[in-house]
Design a protein around this motif. Sequence first.
Motif, PDB file in Angstrom:
ATOM      1  N   CYS A   1       0.841  -1.185   0.000  1.00 47.09           N
ATOM      2  CA  CYS A   1       0.000   0.000   0.000  1.00 47.09           C
ATOM      3  C   CYS A   1       0.888   1.250   0.000  1.00 47.09           C
ATOM      4  O   CYS A   1       1.829   1.352   0.770  1.00 47.09           O
ATOM      5  CB  CYS A   1      -0.932   0.006   1.210  1.00 47.09           C
ATOM      6  SG  CYS A   1      -1.989   1.462   1.198  1.00 47.09           S
TER       7      CYS A   1
ATOM      8  N   CYS B   1      -5.856  -3.008  -1.167  1.00 45.51           N
ATOM      9  CA  CYS B   1      -5.619  -2.859   0.274  1.00 45.51           C
ATOM     10  C   CYS B   1      -6.948  -2.951   1.017  1.00 45.51           C
ATOM     11  O   CYS B   1      -7.882  -2.228   0.688  1.00 45.51           O
ATOM     12  CB  CYS B   1      -4.946  -1.514   0.541  1.00 45.51           C
ATOM     13  SG  CYS B   1      -4.808  -1.130   2.294  1.00 45.51           S
TER      14      CYS B   1
ATOM     15  N   CYS C   1      -2.293   5.343   5.527  1.00 41.81           N
ATOM     16  CA  CYS C   1      -2.947   4.050   5.790  1.00 41.81           C
ATOM     17  C   CYS C   1      -2.112   3.203   6.749  1.00 41.81           C
ATOM     18  O   CYS C   1      -0.888   3.248   6.742  1.00 41.81           O
ATOM     19  CB  CYS C   1      -3.128   3.318   4.460  1.00 41.81           C
ATOM     20  SG  CYS C   1      -3.831   1.672   4.635  1.00 41.81           S
TER      21      CYS C   1
ATOM     22  N   ASN D   1      -1.596   0.148   6.586  1.00 42.24           N
ATOM     23  CA  ASN D   1      -0.859  -0.876   5.840  1.00 42.24           C
ATOM     24  C   ASN D   1       0.270  -0.293   4.988  1.00 42.24           C
ATOM     25  O   ASN D   1       0.899  -1.019   4.217  1.00 42.24           O
ATOM     26  CB  ASN D   1      -1.806  -1.639   4.909  1.00 42.24           C
ATOM     27  CG  ASN D   1      -2.848  -2.404   5.686  1.00 42.24           C
ATOM     28  OD1 ASN D   1      -2.733  -2.539   6.901  1.00 42.24           O
ATOM     29  ND2 ASN D   1      -3.868  -2.889   4.992  1.00 42.24           N
TER      30      ASN D   1
ATOM     31  N   CYS E   1      -7.568  -2.025   3.956  1.00 39.45           N
ATOM     32  CA  CYS E   1      -7.773  -0.894   4.860  1.00 39.45           C
ATOM     33  C   CYS E   1      -8.254   0.350   4.112  1.00 39.45           C
ATOM     34  O   CYS E   1      -9.229   0.972   4.498  1.00 39.45           O
ATOM     35  CB  CYS E   1      -6.487  -0.627   5.619  1.00 39.45           C
ATOM     36  SG  CYS E   1      -6.566   0.715   6.783  1.00 39.45           S
ATOM     37  N   CYS E   2      -7.577   0.729   3.026  1.00 43.86           N
ATOM     38  CA  CYS E   2      -7.920   2.000   2.359  1.00 43.86           C
ATOM     39  C   CYS E   2      -8.400   1.810   0.922  1.00 43.86           C
ATOM     40  O   CYS E   2      -8.664   2.790   0.230  1.00 43.86           O
ATOM     41  CB  CYS E   2      -6.732   2.960   2.404  1.00 43.86           C
ATOM     42  SG  CYS E   2      -5.402   2.513   1.269  1.00 43.86           S
TER      43      CYS E   2
HETATM   44 ZN   LIG Z   1      -3.903   1.030   2.358  1.00 45.14          ZN
END
Ligand SMILES: [Zn+2]
Length: 496
Positions: A89, A122, A94, A96, A124-125
């Motif tokens: 990422c 990713c 983020c 990650n 997460c984002c």
């Molecule tokens: Zn991310």
Amino acid sequence: MMKTPHTDEKTLLLPQASHGYQFNHCKTVSCQHFGSTNTDHYVLQRSNPSKPILVCRECGAFPPLINNHDVDAEVTRLKQQQSSGLPACSNTECDNFALPVLTHRQLYHAFGYSGDRQRYRCKCCQTTLVDRWSGFNSKNQLQQKLLAMLFTGYAVRDICRRLNMNPKSFYDQLSHIASRCRRQLAMFDARLFKHTQALELASDISPLQPNNDNGVLWVASCEARTGYVVSQDLNYQQHEQETSHEHHDPFADGTRYMAPPAAKLVEPPLAPPQGLLAKIDAKYRDMMSRPNLEDPLTNMARINYPAKGCLIRPQYTVYAHYLHLSQLLQDSEQLSIFMPQETLLRSACISVFVERIKANTVHPIYIECDKEWQHGQPAGRIDIVLMGWWRDRWAFTRHDNISKGICHLGGEKDNEAFWLEHASHDAITAYQQRFQDQFNQLVNEPRRKLRPGGLLPLLDIYRAWNNLCRQDRSGQTPAQKMGLVTKPLTLEELLS
Ligand SMILES: [Zn+2]
Ligand SMILES: [Zn+2]
């Protein structure tokens, strides 16, 4: 008379903590204020620039201050550098960020293909990314030839002529190879960090190009027994930095970016003293004479500042080197760190591991010995000598007039015989020396003096080759000795 508003607010007299990190504190391990961030324990002042800002009330030590935010930001830069070209990422906001897919599968979804290359998203984002190196390497043969010639000492122009390529495509290939090497290493490194409960590291710091005085320092750490290099960093970035600073101001974020310094007068070096004890004593005096004792560049008469890119004050890179290692090594219950006598390595190491040093789970150790010392000899008679401003407690032993000294920087006593026999930073010192010998021509090329950037891909390639391909006299690679793999990798395998 007007009073400046904040002078009596003690908290403003220390640089602000960053993500819980406050590296400004007493660094004398035997002092009862060691590691304390309670401002009552210090005399703090900012009004007189010729006096230290922080003095420990207990032991009188006056460690130079450092900007915590810049150490933190430097870790991010080092991580970016190490995962450069790896699928990870790229969103700095983020959680990650810079965590490679290859070693953190659980953080990403497979998300289709781009050509024959795998795409990910990713979790997460939601940023998507492509693993550039997941397809077939159609340049494997060419890259093997290029590396073979580079490792046997051919000049760049000869390699270009023989492989019928121009210098630009040479450097493009080199940077592709470096990305593949980082990708291979990431997978081995991840296994190493996961399975190691007790680890011994050796660290050293050396000028990248010893004949050039260009201010680029190279800090590296390896597993001390096998020579598996776990991390290496430079206080240099290849791209320009918009603002850099002539003077170090630990209260200003961004102060780690160093502007070209003016030439200055320094004492000419004295003839090197004879005898180990005298050498160690001279080194202490040399370090104390630095305007900033954690920055070896501050007593260089002249720095041939790189024509491209930006130097970083070395203390930031070295603190970040250990901070990054401490994050990778959270699982290791016992950690020893062997290093040559250098205040910068010591300060960074004990500041980063302060809590673990108090808990006796990290053993930082200075080692100095005569060149002829044979590693692994049992210690004979041991003499204790307190040395330097800090009264560091050194233990010396000798065989036939050949001496070795160690100093346990965490303050441990009564185990000197063990460390004298056992502790050594030779593995990393020899690694750095081999790099400089092997690529002597490239490292010392006149035009390379001000353009160290061209050596960056070579460092990644060299670390991968050292860990995975290079066999010692027993025929084993460092990765084999670590139990990470059963046989050496061939160049073809390294590049696939
Ligand atoms: Zn991310
Ligand atoms: Zn103190």
